[in-house]
Design a protein around this motif. Structure first.
Motif, PDB file in Angstrom:
ATOM      1  N   ASN A 189      -6.084  12.838 -11.231  1.00 26.88           N
ATOM      2  CA  ASN A 189      -6.770  13.307 -12.451  1.00 26.88           C
ATOM      3  C   ASN A 189      -6.440  14.790 -12.602  1.00 26.88           C
ATOM      4  O   ASN A 189      -5.816  15.393 -11.714  1.00 26.88           O
ATOM      5  CB  ASN A 189      -8.274  13.053 -12.387  1.00 26.88           C
ATOM      6  N   SER A 199       1.034   1.973 -10.008  1.00 28.82           N
ATOM      7  CA  SER A 199       0.923   1.625 -11.434  1.00 28.82           C
ATOM      8  C   SER A 199      -0.023   2.630 -12.098  1.00 28.82           C
ATOM      9  O   SER A 199      -1.230   2.431 -12.169  1.00 28.82           O
ATOM     10  CB  SER A 199       0.389   0.193 -11.552  1.00 28.82           C
ATOM     11  N   VAL A 251      -6.089   4.827  -5.945  1.00 25.17           N
ATOM     12  CA  VAL A 251      -4.934   5.219  -5.133  1.00 25.17           C
ATOM     13  C   VAL A 251      -5.034   6.704  -4.728  1.00 25.17           C
ATOM     14  O   VAL A 251      -4.605   7.095  -3.639  1.00 25.17           O
ATOM     15  CB  VAL A 251      -3.611   4.868  -5.866  1.00 25.17           C
ATOM     16  N   ASP A 252      -5.636   7.509  -5.583  1.00 27.27           N
ATOM     17  CA  ASP A 252      -5.816   8.940  -5.299  1.00 27.27           C
ATOM     18  C   ASP A 252      -6.668   9.121  -4.021  1.00 27.27           C
ATOM     19  O   ASP A 252      -6.286   9.867  -3.091  1.00 27.27           O
ATOM     20  CB  ASP A 252      -6.513   9.568  -6.518  1.00 27.27           C
ATOM     21  N   ASP A 292       0.873  -1.181   0.000  1.00 29.29           N
ATOM     22  CA  ASP A 292       0.000   0.000   0.000  1.00 29.29           C
ATOM     23  C   ASP A 292       0.906   1.226   0.000  1.00 29.29           C
ATOM     24  O   ASP A 292       1.684   1.440   0.935  1.00 29.29           O
ATOM     25  CB  ASP A 292      -0.854  -0.053   1.273  1.00 29.29           C
ATOM     26  N   ILE A 293       0.810   2.031  -1.041  1.00 31.95           N
ATOM     27  CA  ILE A 293       1.739   3.159  -1.188  1.00 31.95           C
ATOM     28  C   ILE A 293       1.565   4.195  -0.077  1.00 31.95           C
ATOM     29  O   ILE A 293       2.510   4.911   0.254  1.00 31.95           O
ATOM     30  CB  ILE A 293       1.606   3.778  -2.604  1.00 31.95           C
ATOM     31  N   SER A 350      -2.288   4.788 -14.374  1.00 35.29           N
ATOM     32  CA  SER A 350      -3.234   4.585 -15.497  1.00 35.29           C
ATOM     33  C   SER A 350      -3.766   3.170 -15.689  1.00 35.29           C
ATOM     34  O   SER A 350      -4.584   2.957 -16.585  1.00 35.29           O
ATOM     35  CB  SER A 350      -2.668   5.064 -16.849  1.00 35.29           C
ATOM     36  N   GLY A 395      -5.554   1.332 -13.596  1.00 34.39           N
ATOM     37  CA  GLY A 395      -6.796   1.050 -12.873  1.00 34.39           C
ATOM     38  C   GLY A 395      -7.982   1.516 -13.694  1.00 34.39           C
ATOM     39  O   GLY A 395      -8.174   1.027 -14.811  1.00 34.39           O
ATOM     40  N   VAL A 396      -8.702   2.504 -13.205  1.00 33.98           N
ATOM     41  CA  VAL A 396      -9.903   2.965 -13.928  1.00 33.98           C
ATOM     42  C   VAL A 396      -9.562   3.618 -15.267  1.00 33.98           C
ATOM     43  O   VAL A 396     -10.444   3.737 -16.113  1.00 33.98           O
ATOM     44  CB  VAL A 396     -10.805   3.904 -13.094  1.00 33.98           C
ATOM     45  N   TYR A 397      -8.307   3.989 -15.491  1.00 33.23           N
ATOM     46  CA  TYR A 397      -7.937   4.552 -16.789  1.00 33.23           C
ATOM     47  C   TYR A 397      -7.605   3.478 -17.834  1.00 33.23           C
ATOM     48  O   TYR A 397      -7.349   3.814 -19.006  1.00 33.23           O
ATOM     49  CB  TYR A 397      -6.782   5.548 -16.638  1.00 33.23           C
ATOM     50  N   GLY A 433     -11.074   8.331  -6.788  1.00 33.47           N
ATOM     51  CA  GLY A 433     -11.092   6.991  -6.201  1.00 33.47           C
ATOM     52  C   GLY A 433      -9.712   6.366  -6.252  1.00 33.47           C
ATOM     53  O   GLY A 433      -8.706   7.069  -6.369  1.00 33.47           O
TER      54      GLY A 433
HETATM   55  N1  AR6 Z   1      -1.346   1.605  -3.039  1.00 29.70           N
HETATM   56  C1  AR6 Z   1      -0.798   1.243  -4.220  1.00 29.70           C
HETATM   57  N2  AR6 Z   1      -1.531   1.059  -5.352  1.00 29.70           N
HETATM   58  C2  AR6 Z   1      -2.858   1.239  -5.254  1.00 29.70           C
HETATM   59  C3  AR6 Z   1      -3.517   1.623  -4.049  1.00 29.70           C
HETATM   60  C4  AR6 Z   1      -2.696   1.807  -2.898  1.00 29.70           C
HETATM   61  N3  AR6 Z   1      -3.197   2.177  -1.723  1.00 29.70           N
HETATM   62  N4  AR6 Z   1      -4.857   1.720  -4.302  1.00 29.70           N
HETATM   63  C5  AR6 Z   1      -5.044   1.397  -5.602  1.00 29.70           C
HETATM   64  N5  AR6 Z   1      -3.845   1.095  -6.176  1.00 29.70           N
HETATM   65  P1  AR6 Z   1      -6.208   3.882 -10.163  1.00 29.70           P
HETATM   66  P2  AR6 Z   1      -5.608   5.316 -12.687  1.00 29.70           P
HETATM   67  C6  AR6 Z   1      -3.553   0.664  -7.553  1.00 29.70           C
HETATM   68  O1  AR6 Z   1      -7.564   3.511 -10.661  1.00 29.70           O
HETATM   69  O2  AR6 Z   1      -5.913   4.121 -13.515  1.00 29.70           O
HETATM   70  C7  AR6 Z   1      -8.753   8.104  -9.588  1.00 29.70           C
HETATM   71  O3  AR6 Z   1     -10.122   8.258  -9.346  1.00 29.70           O
HETATM   72  C8  AR6 Z   1      -4.654   0.074  -8.391  1.00 29.70           C
HETATM   73  O4  AR6 Z   1      -4.923  -1.253  -8.004  1.00 29.70           O
HETATM   74  O5  AR6 Z   1      -6.082   4.375  -8.763  1.00 29.70           O
HETATM   75  O6  AR6 Z   1      -4.375   6.112 -13.004  1.00 29.70           O
HETATM   76  C9  AR6 Z   1      -8.078   9.410 -10.001  1.00 29.70           C
HETATM   77  O7  AR6 Z   1      -8.659  10.529  -9.366  1.00 29.70           O
HETATM   78  C10 AR6 Z   1      -4.037   0.169  -9.780  1.00 29.70           C
HETATM   79  O8  AR6 Z   1      -3.112  -0.908  -9.972  1.00 29.70           O
HETATM   80  O9  AR6 Z   1      -5.516   5.020 -11.107  1.00 29.70           O
HETATM   81  C11 AR6 Z   1      -8.297   9.441 -11.476  1.00 29.70           C
HETATM   82  O10 AR6 Z   1      -9.563   9.966 -11.814  1.00 29.70           O
HETATM   83  C12 AR6 Z   1      -3.245   1.478  -9.718  1.00 29.70           C
HETATM   84  O11 AR6 Z   1      -3.148   1.803  -8.318  1.00 29.70           O
HETATM   85  C13 AR6 Z   1      -8.226   7.970 -11.869  1.00 29.70           C
HETATM   86  O12 AR6 Z   1      -8.582   7.235 -10.701  1.00 29.70           O
HETATM   87  C14 AR6 Z   1      -3.877   2.648 -10.448  1.00 29.70           C
HETATM   88  O13 AR6 Z   1      -5.291   2.593 -10.371  1.00 29.70           O
HETATM   89  C15 AR6 Z   1      -6.834   7.567 -12.283  1.00 29.70           C
HETATM   90  O14 AR6 Z   1      -6.872   6.261 -12.797  1.00 29.70           O
END
Ligand code: AR6
Length: 170
Positions: free
Chosen positions: A24, A115, A33-34, A10-11, A117, A119-121, A31
């Motif tokens: 974003n 990582s 990691v943000d 967990d970062i 982009s 996740g939801v991206y 949502g």
């Molecule tokens: N520690 C490390 N990695 C994590 C954690 C954590 N605590 N929580 C999630 N991840 P994402 P994106 C991973 O969707 O695709 C947000 O709403 C997750 O499993 O967080 O860049 C922003 O505001 C995945 O592998 O980021 C933007 O709107 C990685 O982090 C949008 O999401 C990235 O997933 C950005 O989307």
């Protein structure tokens, strides 16, 4: 690459000079990691982010870490994956490079990335992991002031991809 590591974790728990936030363009939270970083850092982080007036995709901005164990947070909006024909790969490379430049400018020796982009991206993990480790390795080769960069992966599938991308570099 002895100065690049891949870990599962967990970062928000990492006591390093800087952690990177997959943000974003508003820089006002979200949502994934943000959301986790803003919850752990506390409301002072959002207050500082409001003064930054957003950030373009592929660029980065730095804040303090507040209640996090990390000293700084470097916020970077990654590209949303569309089809690959919209410059997504170059933008993702630019995210990693921009974050590392800010880390160097702020005296950070240890930097942890999530990582960006993938996740939801929806950026494909195999491509994203190769871009990440390739860009980081190229930067570190020219910038010995950064001692260690880690990819902090939140799940085993993500970690497996980064492990493979790192092994391919060697
Ligand atoms: N520690 C490390 N990695 C994590 C954690 C954590 N605590 N929580 C999630 N991840 P994402 P994106 C991973 O969707 O695709 C947000 O709403 C997750 O499993 O967080 O860049 C922003 O505001 C995945 O592998 O980021 C933007 O709107 C990685 O982090 C949008 O999401 C990235 O997933 C950005 O989307």
């Amino acid at each position: 690459m002895p100065n690049i590591e891949v870990i599962l974790g967990d970062i928000t728990k990492q006591a390093v000079d800087a952690i990177v936030n997959a943000a974003n363009c508003s820089l006002l939270g979200g949502g994934g990691v943000d959301g986790a970083i803003h919850r752990a850092a506390g409301p002072e982080l959002l207050a500082e982010c409001r003064t930054l007036h957003g950030c373009e995709t592929g660029k980065a901005k730095i804040t303090k870490g507040y209640r996090l164990p990390a000293k700084y947070v470097i916020h970077t909006p990654g590209p949303v994956w569309q089809s690959g024909g919209y410059g997504e790969e170059a933008l993702l490379r630019s995210c990693y490079r921009s974050c590392l430049e800010l880390a160097s400018q702020n005296g950070c020796e240890t930097v942890d990335f999530p990582s960006i982009s993938t996740g939801v991206y929806h950026f494909p993990l195999e491509k994203a992991s190769r871009i990440a480790v390739g860009t980081i390795a190229a930067y570190l080769a020219e910038h010995p002031e950064i001692r260690r960069v880690r990819m902090v992966c939140f799940d085993a599938r993500t970690k497996a991809h980064y492990d493979r991308a790192l092994a391919e570099l060697a």
